[in-house]
Design a protein around this motif. Structure first.
Motif, PDB file in Angstrom:
ATOM      1  N   SER A   1     -10.449  82.913 -81.887  1.00  0.00           N
ATOM      2  CA  SER A   1     -10.424  82.609 -83.313  1.00  0.00           C
ATOM      3  C   SER A   1      -9.354  83.430 -84.008  1.00  0.00           C
ATOM      4  O   SER A   1      -9.092  84.577 -83.658  1.00  0.00           O
ATOM      5  N   LYS A   2      -8.750  82.793 -84.972  1.00  0.00           N
ATOM      6  CA  LYS A   2      -7.631  83.417 -85.674  1.00  0.00           C
ATOM      7  C   LYS A   2      -8.147  84.408 -86.717  1.00  0.00           C
ATOM      8  O   LYS A   2      -7.632  85.507 -86.863  1.00  0.00           O
ATOM      9  N   ILE A   3      -9.148  83.954 -87.451  1.00  0.00           N
ATOM     10  CA  ILE A   3      -9.756  84.831 -88.448  1.00  0.00           C
ATOM     11  C   ILE A   3     -11.251  84.855 -88.182  1.00  0.00           C
ATOM     12  O   ILE A   3     -11.834  83.822 -87.891  1.00  0.00           O
ATOM     13  N   SER A   4     -11.818  86.035 -88.271  1.00  0.00           N
ATOM     14  CA  SER A   4     -13.247  86.110 -88.038  1.00  0.00           C
ATOM     15  C   SER A   4     -13.923  86.990 -89.078  1.00  0.00           C
ATOM     16  O   SER A   4     -13.495  88.111 -89.345  1.00  0.00           O
ATOM     17  N   LEU A   5     -14.972  86.422 -89.690  1.00  0.00           N
ATOM     18  CA  LEU A   5     -15.734  87.161 -90.699  1.00  0.00           C
ATOM     19  C   LEU A   5     -17.122  87.418 -90.137  1.00  0.00           C
ATOM     20  O   LEU A   5     -17.784  86.492 -89.670  1.00  0.00           O
ATOM     21  N   LYS A   6     -17.534  88.676 -90.129  1.00  0.00           N
ATOM     22  CA  LYS A   6     -18.868  88.987 -89.626  1.00  0.00           C
ATOM     23  C   LYS A   6     -19.674  89.677 -90.720  1.00  0.00           C
ATOM     24  O   LYS A   6     -19.372  90.793 -91.103  1.00  0.00           O
TER      25      LYS A   6
ATOM     26  N   HIS B   1       1.136  70.890 -92.638  1.00  0.00           N
ATOM     27  CA  HIS B   1       0.258  71.571 -91.695  1.00  0.00           C
ATOM     28  C   HIS B   1       0.477  71.070 -90.283  1.00  0.00           C
ATOM     29  O   HIS B   1       0.496  71.836 -89.328  1.00  0.00           O
ATOM     30  N   ASN B   2       0.675  69.760 -90.156  1.00  0.00           N
ATOM     31  CA  ASN B   2       0.992  69.197 -88.846  1.00  0.00           C
ATOM     32  C   ASN B   2       2.261  69.786 -88.284  1.00  0.00           C
ATOM     33  O   ASN B   2       2.400  70.015 -87.087  1.00  0.00           O
ATOM     34  N   ASP B   3       3.200  70.016 -89.195  1.00  0.00           N
ATOM     35  CA  ASP B   3       4.512  70.501 -88.851  1.00  0.00           C
ATOM     36  C   ASP B   3       4.474  71.955 -88.393  1.00  0.00           C
ATOM     37  O   ASP B   3       5.006  72.321 -87.357  1.00  0.00           O
TER      38      ASP B   3
ATOM     39  N   GLY C   1      -4.716  77.470 -85.673  1.00  0.00           N
ATOM     40  CA  GLY C   1      -4.096  76.212 -86.062  1.00  0.00           C
ATOM     41  C   GLY C   1      -4.990  75.282 -86.845  1.00  0.00           C
ATOM     42  O   GLY C   1      -4.599  74.174 -87.199  1.00  0.00           O
ATOM     43  N   GLU C   2      -6.173  75.742 -87.162  1.00  0.00           N
ATOM     44  CA  GLU C   2      -7.138  74.872 -87.831  1.00  0.00           C
ATOM     45  C   GLU C   2      -6.892  74.807 -89.344  1.00  0.00           C
ATOM     46  O   GLU C   2      -6.419  75.754 -89.948  1.00  0.00           O
ATOM     47  N   PHE C   3      -7.229  73.665 -89.932  1.00  0.00           N
ATOM     48  CA  PHE C   3      -7.228  73.536 -91.388  1.00  0.00           C
ATOM     49  C   PHE C   3      -8.680  73.571 -91.824  1.00  0.00           C
ATOM     50  O   PHE C   3      -9.416  72.605 -91.650  1.00  0.00           O
ATOM     51  N   LEU C   4      -9.082  74.715 -92.371  1.00  0.00           N
ATOM     52  CA  LEU C   4     -10.484  74.906 -92.747  1.00  0.00           C
ATOM     53  C   LEU C   4     -10.599  74.943 -94.254  1.00  0.00           C
ATOM     54  O   LEU C   4      -9.800  75.590 -94.925  1.00  0.00           O
ATOM     55  N   THR C   5     -11.585  74.248 -94.786  1.00  0.00           N
ATOM     56  CA  THR C   5     -11.733  74.208 -96.239  1.00  0.00           C
ATOM     57  C   THR C   5     -13.035  74.860 -96.669  1.00  0.00           C
ATOM     58  O   THR C   5     -14.077  74.619 -96.063  1.00  0.00           O
ATOM     59  N   LEU C   6     -12.953  75.708 -97.690  1.00  0.00           N
ATOM     60  CA  LEU C   6     -14.157  76.229 -98.324  1.00  0.00           C
ATOM     61  C   LEU C   6     -14.446  75.339 -99.519  1.00  0.00           C
ATOM     62  O   LEU C   6     -13.632  75.228-100.423  1.00  0.00           O
ATOM     63  N   LEU C   7     -15.601  74.690 -99.474  1.00  0.00           N
ATOM     64  CA  LEU C   7     -15.937  73.728-100.513  1.00  0.00           C
ATOM     65  C   LEU C   7     -17.247  74.144-101.161  1.00  0.00           C
ATOM     66  O   LEU C   7     -18.172  74.585-100.481  1.00  0.00           O
ATOM     67  N   GLY C   8     -17.321  74.005-102.456  1.00  0.00           N
ATOM     68  CA  GLY C   8     -18.585  74.338-103.125  1.00  0.00           C
ATOM     69  C   GLY C   8     -18.430  74.272-104.617  1.00  0.00           C
ATOM     70  O   GLY C   8     -17.307  74.207-105.129  1.00  0.00           O
ATOM     71  N   PRO C   9     -19.531  74.289-105.329  1.00  0.00           N
ATOM     72  CA  PRO C   9     -19.466  74.199-106.781  1.00  0.00           C
ATOM     73  C   PRO C   9     -18.887  75.480-107.384  1.00  0.00           C
ATOM     74  O   PRO C   9     -18.750  76.487-106.691  1.00  0.00           O
ATOM     75  N   SER C  10     -18.558  75.418-108.643  1.00  0.00           N
ATOM     76  CA  SER C  10     -17.966  76.560-109.323  1.00  0.00           C
ATOM     77  C   SER C  10     -18.883  77.776-109.244  1.00  0.00           C
ATOM     78  O   SER C  10     -20.092  77.667-109.435  1.00  0.00           O
TER      79      SER C  10
END
Ligand SMILES: Nc1ncnc2c1ncn2[C@@H]1O[C@H](COP(=O)(O)OP(=O)(O)OP(=O)(O)O)[C@@H](O)[C@H]1O
Ligand SMILES: [Mg+2]
Lengths: 366, 599
Positions: free
Chosen positions: A2-7, A186-188, A29-38
């Protein structure tokens, strides 16, 4: 790897948990999104990864290099984390030209002048801003400013990009364009990207995986498809998808080999839920608007007749709001329709498309 | 353990705002808090001066002697009650007049179609930039009578009018002179407030059916209340604490205010009583400020006001226009033109009260030393003392303004970056503390403190450095205010973007923060320069013959009654201040008004 790891990453403001023990692995290489309400802690999480905010506890690492851990006594400041960050406000330096905005950081990295020049030309071409080198940010449109910020980030050639709602200040047309640009980029570049948004469409369009957050906690991590089709909780189900998912509360009734969801108004066939062992128990069923098909009620001898409450054509699709007793459902049809308000309709749903949630825990049970 | 240490070391290294805060706290403790504590200790112990008065007193031993003498003895009336009443009378009269004049002017410029707006607006703040006692000196040239202070002024010589004493010295002239100086606070703050009030708010009130008076009372007034509150506090505290004007116009008739009383005490080395009075002034000022910020909110009370463009439909003055213009012209004549012309004229008069042409001379500008004229003091352009004072003043103004502007920004940086923490609040509050210290008392403390080496500082007694140091510290309240205001306008993501790009702190500060704060920086510089140039009470105890400044030189000429030299040197001082203003305006295109509204 894993590129970034939060524990167990946690951020408290006073007694308030802005981010509450988050565990997260971002793949290379992953495109990860943090999604959530305000207010759910997306920005705080992203800023902690960047080092702009200090966690209250937990450990953060990248490529097995610990970036932050109070226990291990490690603190790497943002300057040395070697990552790219795009601010919602773009944070372009208003007193510097486009070129200077891009090169200031590169000069600090002690790159050769020739290399710097080449990179400026290269990134400006990538974001289609060649010819704007000597403009000041105030002389650019919102979309152009956004692309300068993007150029500044990619010029540093770091392999992690962090973006905090980079598209939210753009108008809706431009936003759609930029989504495709970002995806292409990102593909690039194949940089590992953590992207923050509260726009679920954006998350579904762009991401390899989505992290849905709620009140500082992770509600679900999965691919867009699973998040959409099998939301892990009522919260995720309601937050993702447009129009909103239809929710129907009722009891599970068995009728021979078949199972039904029943309440005072409707009786809907469910998939085979025998292994749940929840006969006569209350549950909440979730159905997406596009999984409901309507039919002229006169043609079927369907006793469950709905009437049309409103018709909302939207060009490529039409949303129907239909009602029966206390039940209100949204139905998505493609294109336009002849159906009118107060028409009578019957509905049918493929049982396998229905998700079931526990009424107490609100978690997905089937 | 070691890990813990490494962790905090790494953290500290990457957080310059914390390092800065620590440095500021140490410096502030040494230069602001320690002096304050020393001042308090002095009031509770016997001083050298007291040994003659109290039998068996030991220097440094604890005593309530000073408090008893100031507050409860037969001396109380002359030491405390009279100066306090005088100060209060002066303070409140000046504030009433200044606020009326200032508000009227602000309304005139912001809300009406008065012609020549820009010109008037520029000129109208000039009286604020020149020391208030310049007008006091001009006042004397005009209204002095021959009974007090020897020479007689224009009125009695020319028109043969017997000017009554109350018009030439004491309460009335002090109030008028100070009002003509301090209206600038109200004017600037009120203009800012009136400009930021969207006229739509008032129009909305009108549409909602409110009467004109109700609109004023219910909409406009509450919106300008913070500005009025700040003007009130600024004007009261400053006019009660000012020294020059009451010294020039009050001392000859033994009209004492608290600052002049403190000066008299400290000058006769009676530190204990002097500092008790200083504490009285500090308490008054601190109370006024805290009441104001309680009512209005700290954030609003001293904010820089920036106009957001003009109200679209100013009130038409119509037929009244010539009246208002005439009033303005008279106002400018009285506050600027006449005083300066009077000063200039008098420097060409051989005998100070002889206005005939045959009495004209250029001796005071170009003449060589002549034992018969002004005790042999050579003409201004041949006078090495004046040259030295000019150079000293310029040096002081330039160095202090640069240092203060930088310090202000750095303080602003650490306050804004640490926003919400206790450290941030402490730094902000302590940096503001010198505001309430009366200049004379503050310098008396410094005099004692720096007569030996102290902390990291060598003995600075009689040096230019000591003067520079105290001027810098005394100006911290204003430079930190403008630094904080400037920093608040810089979005924090601008620096974060740089730090993520690996740009080290020094470069971030130099290339990003400083340029973005440029206008705040420059106006902070100008403000410090002006105050440093006109500083009198703060430095008067500290100057040695070699370190004299223009202001102290004027003061000493004044005490020797060398009128022409007083006026000539004052003109030089004025010229420098005005040139600095124009220069900075041209260079940085900032408005003086902006910088002054903080002061
Ligand atoms: N400095 C702070 N002090 C106190 N609370 C804070 C601070 N910064 C953020 N918070 C709180 O932490 C929570 C998470 O904030 P965060 O900015 O991460 O939300 P977000 O998910 O990015 O929301 P949005 O979509 O509105 O940007 C919020 O409830 C916010 O009020
Ligand atoms: Mg956010």
């Amino acid at each position: 790897m894993s590129k970034i790891s939060l524990k167990g990453i946690t951020k408290k403001y006073g007694k308030f948990y802005a981010v509450d023990h988050i565990n997260l692995e971002v793949k290379v290489g992953e495109f990860l999104t943090l999604l959530g309400p305000s207010g759910c802690g997306k920005t705080t999480t992203l800023r902690m990864i960047a080092g702009l905010e200090e966690p209250t506890s937990g450990e953060l690492s990248s490529d097995d290099r610990v970036l932050y851990s109070k226990e291990k006594g490690v603190y790497i400041p943002p300057e040395q984390r070697n990552l790219g960050f795009m601010f919602q406000s773009y944070a372009l330096w208003p007193h510097m030209t486009v070129t200077k905005n891009i090169t200031l950081g590169l000069q600090s990295k002690k790159l050769a002048a020739k290399e710097i020049k080449a990179r400026v030309i290269d990134v400006l071409e990538k974001v289609q801003l060649s010819g704007f080198e000597n403009r000041f940010p105030s002389e650019l449109s919102g979309g152009q400013q956004q692309r300068v910020a993007l150029a500044r980030m990619i010029a540093a050639k770091s392999d992690i990009f962090l973006m905090d709602e980079p598209l939210s200040n753009l108008d809706s047309m431009l936003r759609v364009d930029m989504r495709s640009e970002l995806k292409h980029l990102h593909n690039d570049l194949k940089s590992t990207t953590v992207y923050v948004t509260h726009d679920q469409v954006e998350a579904l369009t762009l991401s390899d995986r989505i992290v849905v957050m709620n009140e500082g906690k992770i509600a679900q991590i999965d691919t867009p498809e699973v998040i959409y089709k099998k939301p892990a909780s009522l919260f995720v189900a309601k937050f993702v998808g447009s129009p909103a998912i239809n929710l129907i509360q009722g009891t599970i009734e068995r009728d021979g080999n078949r199972y039904y969801l029943e309440n005072a108004d409707v009786k809907i066939e469910l998939p085979d839920v025998s292994k749940l062992n929840m006969n006569n128990k209350e549950v909440i069923a979730g159905v997406r608007a596009e999984d409901i098909t309507v039919s002229d009620s006169t043609n079927t001898n369907n006793s469950q007749e709905f009437y049309v409450y409103s018709v909302l054509p939207g060009g490529s699709e039409t949303i129907l709001s239909i009602r029966r007793g206390k039940i209100e459902l949204l139905v998505k049809l493609s294109g336009f329709t002849n159906i009118k308000v107060n028409d009578k309709l019957g509905i049918s749903i493929i049982p396998e498309k229905i998700s079931l949630f526990d009424t107490e825990t609100e978690n997905l049970i089937f | 353990m070691l890990q813990r240490l490494n962790f905090y070391k790494a953290k500290l290294k990457s957080k310059p705002e914390i390092i800065l805060s620590i440095i500021f706290i140490i410096i502030f403790s040494l230069l602001i808090i320690v002096p304050f504590i020393k001042m308090i200790i002095t009031t509770f112990t016997y001083q050298g001066y007291d040994l003659r008065l109290v039998r068996g007193a030991k220097k440094g031993a604890f005593t309530l002697f000073h408090y008893k003498r100031v507050f409860a003895s037969e001396l109380t009336k002359s030491f405390f009650i009279t100066p306090l009443l005088n100060s209060l009378k002066v303070g409140f009269s000046v504030t009433t007049i200044a606020m009326l004049v200032g508000s009227l002017l602000a309304w005139l410029f912001v809300r009406t179609d008065i012609p020549f707006k820009r010109f008037f607006q520029t000129v109208i703040v000039v009286p604020y930039m020149i020391p208030s006692w310049v007008i006091a000196i001009a006042w004397q040239l005009f209204f002095q009578n021959s009974r007090i202070g020897g020479q007689s002024g224009v009125l009695s010589t020319f028109f043969n009018i017997d000017v009554p004493d109350w018009l030439s010295f004491g309460f009335i002239p002090i109030v008028i002179v100070l009002s003509l100086h301090y209206y600038a606070y109200t004017f600037l703050l009120m203009s800012g407030a009136l400009q930021t009030i969207d006229s739509e708010l008032e129009e909305a009130g009108a549409i909602a059916g409110l009467k004109r008076w109700d609109i004023l009372r219910k909409i406009t007034f509450p919106l300008v209340l913070p500005a009025l509150g700040s003007s009130f506090v600024l004007t009261v505290t400053r006019s009660m604490g000012t020294f020059g004007t009451p010294a020039f116009l009050g001392l000859p008739v033994r009209f004492f205010t608290i600052p002049t009383q403190i000066y008299a005490m400290i000058n006769s080395r009676n530190m204990g009583d002097g500092f008790v009075l200083a504490l009285v002034l500090i308490v008054i000022a601190a109370t006024a400020i805290s009441i104001n910020s309680k009512i209005i909110g700290v954030r609003k009370s001293f904010v820089t006001m920036k106009g957001k463009g003009f109200r679209a439909n100013p009130m038409k003055l119509g037929k009244a226009t010539p009246i208002f213009v005439a009033l303005l012209v008279v106002f400018i004549l009285i506050t600027i033109v006449i005083p300066i012309v009077m000063l200039a004229w008098s420097t060409f008069m051989l005998l100070p009260d002889n206005y005939s042409l045959s009495n004209m001379t250029n001796h005071f500008w170009f003449g060589e030393s002549d034992a018969l004229i002004s005790s042999g003091e050579p003409g201004i352009f041949r006078n090495r003392g004046i040259l030295r004072a000019t150079i000293n003043s310029l040096k002081l103004g330039i160095i202090a303004s640069i240092v203060n502007a930088f310090l202000g920004l750095l303080i602003g940086y650490s306050v804004v970056k640490n926003r919400g923490t206790r450290i941030s609040k402490i730094i902000e509050a302590v940096a503001f503390a010198p505001y309430v210290f009366p200049g004379i008392a503050f310098s008396a403390i410094y005099l004692g403190m720096f007569s030996k080496s102290f902390g990291p500082f060598p003995a600075l007694y009689g040096t230019f450095s000591l003067i520079l140091l105290i001027v810098i510290v005394k100006n911290l309240p204003f430079s930190s205010r403008s630094g904080i205001a400037a920093m608040l306008q810089v979005d924090k993501s601008l620096e974060e973007a740089a730090s993520i790009q690996g740009i080290p702190w020094f470069k971030r500060f130099w290339f990003i923060i400083l340029p973005l704060c440029k206008s705040g920086f420059v106006s902070g510089m100008l403000l410090t320069f002006i105050t440093a140039m006109r500083e009198l009470s703060l430095v008067i105890l500290l100057v040695a013959p070699k370190t004299g400044l223009l202001t102290t030189l004027i003061f000493s000429y004044k005490t020797q009654e060398q009128t022409q030299h007083v006026n000539g040197v004052t003109l030089i001082l004025l010229l420098i201040i005005i040139i600095a203003n124009v220069l900075i305006r041209l260079l940085a295109k900032t408005k003086t008004e902006q910088s002054i509204s903080l002061g």
